[in-house]
Write a protein that holds these residues in place. Sequence first.
Motif, PDB file in Angstrom:
ATOM      1  N   ILE A  90     -15.239  39.203 -12.443  1.00 18.19           N
ATOM      2  CA  ILE A  90     -15.459  39.715 -11.103  1.00 18.19           C
ATOM      3  C   ILE A  90     -14.753  38.912 -10.040  1.00 18.19           C
ATOM      4  CG2 ILE A  90     -17.667  40.759 -11.620  1.00 18.19           C
ATOM      5  CD1 ILE A  90     -18.968  38.245 -10.636  1.00 18.19           C
ATOM      6  N   LEU A  91     -14.826  39.418  -8.849  1.00 15.07           N
ATOM      7  CA  LEU A  91     -14.209  38.771  -7.700  1.00 15.07           C
ATOM      8  C   LEU A  91     -15.200  37.867  -6.998  1.00 15.07           C
ATOM      9  CD1 LEU A  91     -11.732  38.663  -5.807  1.00 15.07           C
ATOM     10  CD2 LEU A  91     -12.825  40.450  -4.472  1.00 15.07           C
ATOM     11  N   HIS A  92     -16.356  38.388  -6.628  1.00 13.98           N
ATOM     12  CA  HIS A  92     -17.348  37.552  -5.958  1.00 13.98           C
ATOM     13  C   HIS A  92     -18.736  38.167  -6.083  1.00 13.98           C
ATOM     14  CE1 HIS A  92     -15.958  40.434  -3.056  1.00 13.98           C
ATOM     15  NE2 HIS A  92     -16.899  40.139  -2.192  1.00 13.98           N
ATOM     16  N   ILE A  93     -19.409  37.839  -7.180  1.00  8.32           N
ATOM     17  CA  ILE A  93     -20.801  38.255  -7.311  1.00  8.32           C
ATOM     18  C   ILE A  93     -21.665  37.017  -7.040  1.00  8.32           C
ATOM     19  CG2 ILE A  93     -22.512  39.389  -8.760  1.00  8.32           C
ATOM     20  CD1 ILE A  93     -20.277  41.228  -8.062  1.00  8.32           C
ATOM     21  N   GLN A  94     -22.202  36.314  -8.028  1.00 10.67           N
ATOM     22  CA  GLN A  94     -22.969  35.128  -7.686  1.00 10.67           C
ATOM     23  C   GLN A  94     -23.434  34.304  -8.881  1.00 10.67           C
ATOM     24  OE1 GLN A  94     -24.154  38.510  -6.884  1.00 10.67           O
ATOM     25  NE2 GLN A  94     -26.157  38.128  -6.046  1.00 10.67           N
ATOM     26  N   VAL A  95     -23.880  33.126  -8.577  1.00  9.56           N
ATOM     27  CA  VAL A  95     -24.595  32.152  -9.382  1.00  9.56           C
ATOM     28  C   VAL A  95     -23.734  31.384 -10.379  1.00  9.56           C
ATOM     29  CG1 VAL A  95     -26.565  31.682 -10.821  1.00  9.56           C
ATOM     30  CG2 VAL A  95     -26.768  33.313  -9.014  1.00  9.56           C
ATOM     31  N   ALA A 142     -10.319  29.295  -2.428  1.00 11.97           N
ATOM     32  CA  ALA A 142     -10.662  30.520  -1.704  1.00 11.97           C
ATOM     33  C   ALA A 142     -11.838  31.238  -2.360  1.00 11.97           C
ATOM     34  CB  ALA A 142      -9.448  31.441  -1.645  1.00 11.97           C
ATOM     35  N   TYR A 143     -11.887  31.209  -3.672  1.00 12.75           N
ATOM     36  CA  TYR A 143     -12.982  31.829  -4.426  1.00 12.75           C
ATOM     37  C   TYR A 143     -14.303  31.172  -4.043  1.00 12.75           C
ATOM     38  CZ  TYR A 143     -14.255  34.647  -8.566  1.00 12.75           C
ATOM     39  OH  TYR A 143     -14.750  35.598  -9.426  1.00 12.75           O
ATOM     40  N   GLY A 144     -14.315  29.840  -4.030  1.00 12.03           N
ATOM     41  CA  GLY A 144     -15.521  29.117  -3.650  1.00 12.03           C
ATOM     42  C   GLY A 144     -15.943  29.440  -2.222  1.00 12.03           C
ATOM     43  N   LYS A 189     -19.564  30.926  -0.321  1.00 16.79           N
ATOM     44  CA  LYS A 189     -20.203  30.380   0.881  1.00 16.79           C
ATOM     45  C   LYS A 189     -20.327  31.447   1.956  1.00 16.79           C
ATOM     46  CE  LYS A 189     -18.382  25.713   0.062  1.00 16.79           C
ATOM     47  NZ  LYS A 189     -17.471  24.654   0.547  1.00 16.79           N
ATOM     48  N   ASN A 190     -19.277  32.234   2.133  1.00 23.29           N
ATOM     49  CA  ASN A 190     -19.306  33.289   3.141  1.00 23.29           C
ATOM     50  C   ASN A 190     -20.345  34.358   2.822  1.00 23.29           C
ATOM     51  OD1 ASN A 190     -17.192  31.956   4.383  1.00 23.29           O
ATOM     52  ND2 ASN A 190     -15.616  33.356   3.611  1.00 23.29           N
ATOM     53  N   ALA A 191     -20.645  34.510   1.517  1.00 19.23           N
ATOM     54  CA  ALA A 191     -21.637  35.499   1.096  1.00 19.23           C
ATOM     55  C   ALA A 191     -23.059  34.983   1.232  1.00 19.23           C
ATOM     56  CB  ALA A 191     -21.374  35.911  -0.351  1.00 19.23           C
ATOM     57  N   TRP A 230      -7.814  28.999 -13.902  1.00 22.13           N
ATOM     58  CA  TRP A 230      -9.155  29.390 -14.357  1.00 22.13           C
ATOM     59  C   TRP A 230     -10.162  28.579 -13.576  1.00 22.13           C
ATOM     60  CZ3 TRP A 230     -12.395  27.810 -19.072  1.00 22.13           C
ATOM     61  CH2 TRP A 230     -13.250  28.842 -19.477  1.00 22.13           C
ATOM     62  N   GLY A 231     -11.161  29.249 -13.012  1.00 26.24           N
ATOM     63  CA  GLY A 231     -12.160  28.555 -12.211  1.00 26.24           C
ATOM     64  C   GLY A 231     -13.563  28.732 -12.735  1.00 26.24           C
ATOM     65  N   LEU A 232     -14.387  27.719 -12.509  1.00 24.95           N
ATOM     66  CA  LEU A 232     -15.818  27.790 -12.812  1.00 24.95           C
ATOM     67  C   LEU A 232     -16.560  27.617 -11.492  1.00 24.95           C
ATOM     68  CD1 LEU A 232     -18.220  27.868 -14.809  1.00 24.95           C
ATOM     69  CD2 LEU A 232     -18.048  25.364 -14.929  1.00 24.95           C
ATOM     70  N   PHE A 233     -17.483  28.528 -11.214  1.00 25.04           N
ATOM     71  CA  PHE A 233     -18.176  28.531  -9.929  1.00 25.04           C
ATOM     72  C   PHE A 233     -19.676  28.612 -10.155  1.00 25.04           C
ATOM     73  CE2 PHE A 233     -14.099  30.612  -9.790  1.00 25.04           C
ATOM     74  CZ  PHE A 233     -13.440  29.917  -8.785  1.00 25.04           C
ATOM     75  N   ILE A 234     -20.394  27.719  -9.508  1.00 23.38           N
ATOM     76  CA  ILE A 234     -21.849  27.689  -9.587  1.00 23.38           C
ATOM     77  C   ILE A 234     -22.380  27.656  -8.154  1.00 23.38           C
ATOM     78  CG2 ILE A 234     -23.879  26.506 -10.487  1.00 23.38           C
ATOM     79  CD1 ILE A 234     -22.041  25.154 -12.540  1.00 23.38           C
ATOM     80  N   ALA A 235     -23.363  28.501  -7.874  1.00 25.28           N
ATOM     81  CA  ALA A 235     -23.898  28.553  -6.523  1.00 25.28           C
ATOM     82  C   ALA A 235     -25.372  28.890  -6.565  1.00 25.28           C
ATOM     83  CB  ALA A 235     -23.145  29.596  -5.690  1.00 25.28           C
ATOM     84  N   THR A 236     -26.064  28.601  -5.467  1.00 25.19           N
ATOM     85  CA  THR A 236     -27.509  28.820  -5.366  1.00 25.19           C
ATOM     86  C   THR A 236     -27.808  29.724  -4.194  1.00 25.19           C
ATOM     87  OG1 THR A 236     -27.904  26.596  -6.246  1.00 25.19           O
ATOM     88  CG2 THR A 236     -29.744  27.691  -5.149  1.00 25.19           C
ATOM     89  N   LYS A 237     -28.717  30.664  -4.417  1.00 24.40           N
ATOM     90  CA  LYS A 237     -29.120  31.566  -3.335  1.00 24.40           C
ATOM     91  C   LYS A 237     -30.154  30.890  -2.470  1.00 24.40           C
ATOM     92  CE  LYS A 237     -30.986  36.194  -2.547  1.00 24.40           C
ATOM     93  NZ  LYS A 237     -31.495  37.423  -3.196  1.00 24.40           N
TER      94      LYS A 237
END
Length: 475
Positions: free
Chosen positions: A361-366, A398-400, A404-406, A468-475
């Motif tokens: 995906i482009l920008h979903i979450q977590v 930019a992905y990260g 943040k913008n979301a 290749w990127g790994l992204f972790i985020a918290t709601k």
Amino acid sequence: MAAAAVVAGSNAVDFGDDCFRACIRVAGTPEVDERKAQRSYWEEHSRDLTVEAMMLDSRATDLDREERPEVLSLLPSYEGKSVLELGAGIGRFTGELAKTSRRIHAVDFIESVIKKNKSTNGHSENTSFTCADVTSPDLMIEANSVDLIFSNWLLMYLSDEEIHKLVERMMKWLKVGGYIFFRESCFHQSGDSERKLNPTHYRDPRFYTKVRKQAHPLPFHFAFICWLWQKVDSAEDGGFQSFLDNVQYKASGILRYERIFGDGYVSTGGVETTKEFVDKLDLKPGQKVLDVGCGIGGGDFYMAEKYDTHVVGIDLSINMIMFALERAVGHKCSVEFEVTDCTTKTYPDNTFDVIYSRDTILHIQVLISDYCRSPGEPSEEFAAYIKQRGYDLHDVEAYGQMLKNAGFHDVVAEDRSDQFLSILQKELVNFEKNKDSFLSDFSQEDYDDIVNGWKAKVQRSSAGEQRWGLFIATK
């Protein structure tokens, strides 16, 4: 639904103003042989008009108590709507559907069975009954009159040709925006009742999914395989799903990818990176996980079995979900799969504890691993690759920032390109070592496609273009 007009033949039996029998007899054709076998089968097994007889299982009372609410929970809203129930039997679902629908018309081809249904549920003013074989051309329903067509264990008692013809008719009966829901036993027999002769068709689930490309298959659940099709205007059909299933993720292509990524996987690193990334989530028993772009389900089975979570895997590719369902057989864990578009699918707030996605995906979450690119304009060759694949790639930073913008915080955006390159090289070496085994199932052309594709990815990654990127985020 407007009153269903059923034209009865000379052997019609009338047992009520709203209940008729329609049937045809044309000797010597395969369709009639099929119908004769199925009628004989159900006449034998419906002598006792009980739930045990209808479900062909001595445990039916307990099973019905457990499964009926779950089946109903999978349906779209039918409150105030018109419902057509095909293969209604003695009415396990008829009474439930009648509670909130505007009108329900129940159809079954065994006279004693539909009479039992009427005696049980006929008190509802919005309910009508017909004794008819669903394959009979004499069963006529007004076009564009039905909001929901419901069946439970029906198509498995029809031949392939009968199914194709019935689906064509159902699509005519259905309103635009209406739904067809059906549940079938696949692969093997269900129920413990003894059967002298069993004419049931236990098909590969892909057969049902491929029957109607104009309809959109929605949920699937592997404990009992269900389909929900929605009738849409042809203008609403999305081309990307067709691209995935006919170009990028053809059935043969998925099987080829699985050979290089490992059993159950079509994402970089297979089970090794899945373990590494999932272990970062600190999953707890009972949590609910949404896997966006679940592929053929390997990561979902891993999360459900190791952490005792309930996982919902969604993917736009019908082929991916079909393979996931096949691989679900034998797993004892809480996983369900659904063919859907993650950009339009909605869930109630706070449905999931974790949302997980791998290379999708482009920008979903977590927690997300995804293809990225280097900053700046891509080369002409890489730009052509991106366009051919239908990708929308961004650099890791930019992905990260998108996360943040979301509205996410504690965003971790890691460039894992070195790891990606190492995995690609390892996968290619292992794949080439197993060339003979691969060629025993696939062609030389298939082998060359995989090798050349991986070498191209190695080259793009070595040049720093494909990342290749790994992204972790918290709601």
